[in-house]
Design an enzyme around this catalytic site. Structure first.
Site, short mmCIF file in Angstrom:
data_model
loop_
_atom_site.label_atom_id
_atom_site.label_comp_id
_atom_site.label_asym_id
_atom_site.label_seq_id
_atom_site.Cartn_x
_atom_site.Cartn_y
_atom_site.Cartn_z
N SER A 199 37.37 73.47 6.08
CA SER A 199 38.76 73.77 6.44
C SER A 199 39.61 73.81 5.18
O SER A 199 39.68 72.82 4.45
CB SER A 199 39.30 72.69 7.39
OG SER A 199 40.72 72.79 7.43
N HIS A 238 37.04 77.76 7.85
CA HIS A 238 37.86 77.36 8.99
C HIS A 238 39.33 77.39 8.60
O HIS A 238 39.72 76.80 7.59
CB HIS A 238 37.42 75.95 9.41
CG HIS A 238 38.07 75.40 10.64
ND1 HIS A 238 37.62 75.67 11.91
CD2 HIS A 238 39.13 74.57 10.79
CE1 HIS A 238 38.37 75.03 12.79
NE2 HIS A 238 39.31 74.35 12.13
N ASP A 277 43.20 76.60 9.92
CA ASP A 277 43.96 75.83 10.90
C ASP A 277 45.40 76.34 11.02
O ASP A 277 46.23 76.08 10.15
CB ASP A 277 43.98 74.35 10.49
CG ASP A 277 42.61 73.70 10.70
OD1 ASP A 277 42.13 73.72 11.84
OD2 ASP A 277 42.04 73.20 9.71
N MET A 319 48.88 76.04 12.77
CA MET A 319 49.68 75.06 13.52
C MET A 319 51.12 75.55 13.61
O MET A 319 51.66 76.08 12.63
CB MET A 319 49.67 73.71 12.81
CG MET A 319 48.28 73.17 12.54
SD MET A 319 48.36 71.52 11.82
CE MET A 319 46.62 71.27 11.38
N HIS A 348 41.35 78.52 14.06
CA HIS A 348 41.63 77.49 15.06
C HIS A 348 43.14 77.51 15.33
O HIS A 348 43.93 77.16 14.47
CB HIS A 348 41.16 76.14 14.46
CG HIS A 348 41.44 74.96 15.32
ND1 HIS A 348 41.23 73.66 14.88
CD2 HIS A 348 41.88 74.84 16.60
CE1 HIS A 348 41.55 72.81 15.84
NE2 HIS A 348 41.95 73.50 16.88
N MET A 359 46.19 76.06 16.84
CA MET A 359 46.85 74.88 17.42
C MET A 359 48.30 75.26 17.69
O MET A 359 49.24 74.83 17.01
CB MET A 359 46.74 73.69 16.46
CG MET A 359 45.33 73.12 16.43
SD MET A 359 45.02 72.14 14.96
CE MET A 359 44.57 73.44 13.84
N MET A 417 37.27 68.40 19.59
CA MET A 417 38.08 67.72 18.58
C MET A 417 37.66 66.25 18.49
O MET A 417 37.58 65.56 19.51
CB MET A 417 39.58 67.77 18.94
CG MET A 417 40.25 69.12 18.79
SD MET A 417 40.03 69.96 17.21
CE MET A 417 40.77 68.80 16.05
N ASP A 439 35.26 69.04 15.05
CA ASP A 439 36.33 69.16 14.05
C ASP A 439 37.15 67.88 14.01
O ASP A 439 37.75 67.48 15.01
CB ASP A 439 37.23 70.35 14.45
CG ASP A 439 38.35 70.65 13.46
OD1 ASP A 439 38.42 69.99 12.41
OD2 ASP A 439 39.15 71.55 13.76
C1 DX5 Z 1 42.94 68.98 12.38
C2 DX5 Z 1 42.32 70.31 12.02
C3 DX5 Z 1 41.08 70.15 11.24
C4 DX5 Z 1 41.27 69.46 9.93
C5 DX5 Z 1 39.99 68.77 9.62
O1 DX5 Z 1 44.06 69.17 13.15
O2 DX5 Z 1 42.01 71.05 13.18
O3 DX5 Z 1 40.37 71.37 11.09
O4 DX5 Z 1 41.58 70.33 8.86
O5 DX5 Z 1 40.23 68.00 8.52
P1 DX5 Z 1 39.38 66.69 8.21
O6 DX5 Z 1 37.97 67.10 7.99
O7 DX5 Z 1 40.07 66.21 6.97
O8 DX5 Z 1 39.53 65.74 9.38
ZN ZN Z 2 40.59 72.80 12.86
#
Ligand code: DX5
Ligand code: ZN
Length: 222
Positions: A9, A34, A36, A38, A67, A69, A138, A176
């Protein structure tokens, strides 16, 4: 492609050195990148959108595992597909029309994934199991990198694997949150095949080496 998929990620990477971070992923043999997304609504943090996906697409030919969110994820499907997403994964908690939304992702030529928060039962995806290309469990509450792995996620992975067996689903099973050298093996043994890791990889002195170390912890020859 090996049976164990590692998806670094970029959330925890230094965005001022994005090309170097992506190059380290490739050097370490990462299978996917990956990303993320948000929105500050579904989760309490804000990250990036289509422009970042497009930028990373320009840096690598690796699959981009996006991903989402966000609330109303369907608002972003077209622009993310155009930006070069390979797959898009949406939260069942934000997707009241899951079947329609997953099928729309597929229509756009992308792999369709569903993701469940720690408090959401895997049963929430049983009816769409045959539609899924990816099921993401998750193992932290989403929103931030660098959080601690929630131990009960291991049992949930096993139940997700059982559900996929029962339904004949061929979806990949991704985990994840808090994945590191200590937590990855139990998830692999429980049935996960795809592992997101942010902090473990990008806080390491040598991210490429860390990717290899994570893969080795699963104990399968590459
Ligand atoms: C969390 C994200 C993850 C995050 C994982 O909300 O969806 O993908 O980047 O990071 P680590 O491996 O640091 O938990
Ligand atoms: Zn993620």
């Amino acid at each position: 492609m090996s049976a164990v998929r590692i998806a670094p990620s970029l959330l925890s990477a230094d965005w001022a050195r994005l090309p170097e971070a992506v190059a380290a992923c490739e050097a370490g043999g990462a299978d996917w990148i990956h990303l993320d997304v948000m929105d500050g609504l579904f989760v309490p943090n804000l990250t990036f959108g289509a422009k970042m996906i497009e930028t990373v697409r320009g840096l690598t030919a690796l699959p981009l595992d996006v991903h989402l969110m966000v609330v109303q994820p369907e608002k972003y499907f077209d622009s993310f597909a155009r930006a070069g997403a390979t797959g898009m994964t949406i939260h069942v908690e934000a997707a009241p029309h899951l079947d329609r939304q997953l099928n729309r992702i597929k229509e756009l030529g992308c792999a369709a994934g569903a993701v469940v928060n720690p408090g959401t039962p895997v049963e929430a995806v049983r009816e769409v199991a045959g539609v899924l290309d990816l099921l993401l469990i998750m193992s932290v509450n989403p929103g931030f990198g660098g959080q601690e792995f929630i131990p009960y996620a291991v049992d949930k992975i096993a139940r997700a694997r059982a559900l996929m067996r029962e339904t004949g689903s061929r979806a990949l099973l991704e985990v994840d949150g808090g994945i590191n050298r200590q937590t990855i093996a139990s998830c692999w043994q429980a049935g996960a095949d795809t592992f997101v890791a942010g902090n473990a990889i990008f806080s390491a002195a040598d991210p490429a080496h860390e990717i290899r170390a994570l893969r080795e912890r699963c104990g399968v020859p590459v």
